[in-house]
Write a protein that holds these residues in place. Structure first.
Motif, mmCIF file in Angstrom:
data_model
loop_
_atom_site.group_PDB
_atom_site.id
_atom_site.type_symbol
_atom_site.label_atom_id
_atom_site.label_comp_id
_atom_site.label_asym_id
_atom_site.label_seq_id
_atom_site.Cartn_x
_atom_site.Cartn_y
_atom_site.Cartn_z
ATOM 1 N N CYS A 138 0.738 11.549 -2.221
ATOM 2 C CA CYS A 138 1.325 10.150 -3.213
ATOM 3 C C CYS A 138 0.310 9.326 -1.868
ATOM 4 C CB CYS A 138 2.847 9.666 -2.438
ATOM 5 S SG CYS A 138 2.964 8.603 -3.359
ATOM 6 N N PHE A 139 -0.840 8.242 -2.820
ATOM 7 C CA PHE A 139 -1.107 7.191 -1.901
ATOM 8 C C PHE A 139 -0.880 5.875 -2.469
ATOM 9 C CE2 PHE A 139 -3.353 8.623 -5.769
ATOM 10 C CZ PHE A 139 -3.898 6.634 -6.488
ATOM 11 N N GLY A 140 -1.040 5.245 -1.590
ATOM 12 C CA GLY A 140 -1.103 3.627 -1.849
ATOM 13 C C GLY A 140 -2.185 3.059 -2.020
ATOM 14 N N HIS A 141 -1.753 2.356 -3.185
ATOM 15 C CA HIS A 141 -3.428 0.903 -3.897
ATOM 16 C C HIS A 141 -2.700 -0.169 -3.839
ATOM 17 C CE1 HIS A 141 -0.978 1.425 -7.752
ATOM 18 N NE2 HIS A 141 -0.996 2.629 -7.763
ATOM 19 N N PRO A 142 -3.528 -1.597 -4.462
ATOM 20 C CA PRO A 142 -3.360 -2.670 -4.317
ATOM 21 C C PRO A 142 -1.723 -3.145 -5.069
ATOM 22 C CG PRO A 142 -5.492 -2.471 -4.595
ATOM 23 C CD PRO A 142 -4.940 -0.844 -4.497
ATOM 24 N N SER A 143 -1.601 -2.324 -5.986
ATOM 25 C CA SER A 143 -0.297 -2.597 -7.031
ATOM 26 C C SER A 143 1.243 -1.561 -6.474
ATOM 27 C CB SER A 143 -0.445 -2.499 -8.292
ATOM 28 O OG SER A 143 -1.553 -3.393 -8.600
ATOM 29 N N GLY A 144 0.606 -0.678 -5.672
ATOM 30 C CA GLY A 144 2.041 -0.279 -5.467
ATOM 31 C C GLY A 144 1.425 1.250 -4.641
ATOM 32 N N THR A 145 2.331 2.343 -5.525
ATOM 33 C CA THR A 145 1.908 3.617 -5.065
ATOM 34 C C THR A 145 2.051 5.174 -6.267
ATOM 35 O OG1 THR A 145 4.267 4.199 -5.396
ATOM 36 C CG2 THR A 145 3.272 3.433 -3.089
ATOM 37 N N LEU A 146 1.224 6.075 -6.547
ATOM 38 C CA LEU A 146 0.566 6.888 -7.418
ATOM 39 C C LEU A 146 0.882 8.024 -6.680
ATOM 40 C CD1 LEU A 146 0.866 6.990 -10.792
ATOM 41 C CD2 LEU A 146 -1.933 7.253 -9.962
#
Length: 395
Positions: free
Chosen positions: A347-355
């Motif tokens: 699970c990674f964090g990106h600018p809009s949240g997580t995926l």
């Protein structure tokens, strides 16, 4: 002097994941555009509104971002074991260029849904209620994608409660499986085109560690700290800094050369869609672009990726496949940022949240092979009818 009326072409405007694009049936295109070439590129450029020196695509369907400057062609598949052939074009915004070198993972979701809408899936295989398995041939890269599309009343279910960070409203969940996602051919015949999970790139007079991987889409991963970032950056932190963008593009060019995707640095400007470049970091708290706080304990690592020269507002679907594959393989920079060891989900964090994404990999005869990557997205028809363009583009 009289002017010819505009052409009308049947089209469907769809959101897939965190992207939007125009979807066309191959047989609905003007005859010169049914084959690759100048006519097809001119059509897509004019539909989207490119090239636009103002960078806004006001006179077209594009949204002035890499996520919304896209066109798709679908047709009944002639390949055994597949329902639909899916061809994707990434349209440049300020130049007259359509990049056919890679896939769009987000719009792969919409391709599965559209295949049912358009009747490309055998009606006998579409349940009245349940999940329809759509077998997609991704023609840009020659790979198979399986979309598990929910169906209600014999029709694609588009509304639901699935939340995808980067999309404002919930929708129905579509699960995608990218089979054997390692690309072959011009970028090498293995997951790692150099044969190494980590390489050193010559950049700005020093040696910079990088993971160069062909999974989903050719991607260059570097450590955020090695290029002066922390991994919590949002779009404005990068995209409003022309010097930073130029520096990252220079690094992308170095990586593309090492991967064998271009022959000289000048080719990088004509191959904007691939490879992608991303930087990774260990997890830490940050505030996403929606104002929501993402806690370090919620994620395994941080990833920021650029698309068409700009920091992406969320994460490209194809780059998510690359992240999943690299996280699964011990020793890559992605794996190390996530804490190392073996794993099949990250699970990674990106600018809009997580995926959350998953992958299955195995070491066979001394080489890593990824059998599939899995993620959830959603898709929805926004509008369908006809798109209109001046007929003079073909003169």
């Amino acid at each position: 002097m009289s002017n010819a009326p505009q052409m009308r072409i049947p089209a469907t405007y769809m959101r897939g994941g965190t992207s939007k694009g125009l979807f066309f049936r191959l047989d609905d295109l003007p005859e010169p555009c049914r084959v690759p070439g100048v006519a097809r590129d001119r059509l897509f450029l004019r539909v989207i509104g490119s090239p636009d020196p103002y960078g806004q695509q006001i006179d077209g369907m594009g949204g002035a971002t890499s996520s919304t400057s896209k066109c798709v062609i679908l047709s009944k598949s002639t390949r055994p074991g597949h329902d639909v052939d899916y061809l994707y074009g990434q349209v440049a915004i300020d130049s007259a260029f359509v990049d056919w070198s890679g896939n769009c993972g987000n719009l792969s979701t919409a391709a599965g849904a559209f295949a049912i809408h358009a009747g490309f899936v055998d009606p006998a295989l579409v349940p009245e209620n349940g999940v329809c398995t759509v077998r997609i041939w991704q023609a840009n890269i020659g790979k198979s994608i399986i979309a598990h599309v929910p169906v209600t009343g014999g029709q694609v279910q588009e509304t639901g409660g699935f939340i995808l960070d980067g999309v404002a409203f919930p929708a129905a969940e579509i699960v995608l499986e990218f089979l054997d996602p390692a690309e072959e051919g011009e970028a090498g015949d293995s997951l790692f085109p150099t044969g190494n999970p980590v390489d050193e790139l010559d950049f700005e007079g020093r040696r910079l560690n990088a993971t160069l991987i062909n999974a989903g889409i050719p991607t260059i991963f570097v450590n955020a700290a090695d290029i002066g970032y922390c991994g919590t950056e949002l779009q404005d932190d990068i995209n409003k800094d022309p010097e930073a963008l130029a520096r990252i593009e220079a690094l992308r060019t170095v990586g593309a050369l090492r991967m064998g995707l271009i022959r000289d640095a000048g080719e990088a400007a004509r191959r904007q869609h691939t490879p992608k470049i991303a930087f990774v970091a260990p997890p830490t708290d940050y505030v996403s672009s929606s104002g929501k706080t993402v806690q370090a304990g919620e994620i395994d690592l941080l990833v920021r990726a650029l698309s068409m020269g700009k920091l992406h507002h969320a994460m490209m679907g194809t780059a998510s496949v690359a992240i999943a594959a690299a996280a699964t393989i011990p020793g890559t920079l992605v794996n190390l940022a996530a804490g190392g060891g073996t794993r099949n989900v990250v699970c990674f964090g990106h600018p809009s949240g997580t995926l959350r994404v998953g992958a299955e990999a195995a070491l066979i005869d001394g080489r890593w092979q990824v059998t599939k990557a899995v993620m959830s997205r959603s898709a929805r028809i926004l509008m369908d009818g006809w798109v209109r363009i001046p007929a003079c583009i073909f003169e």
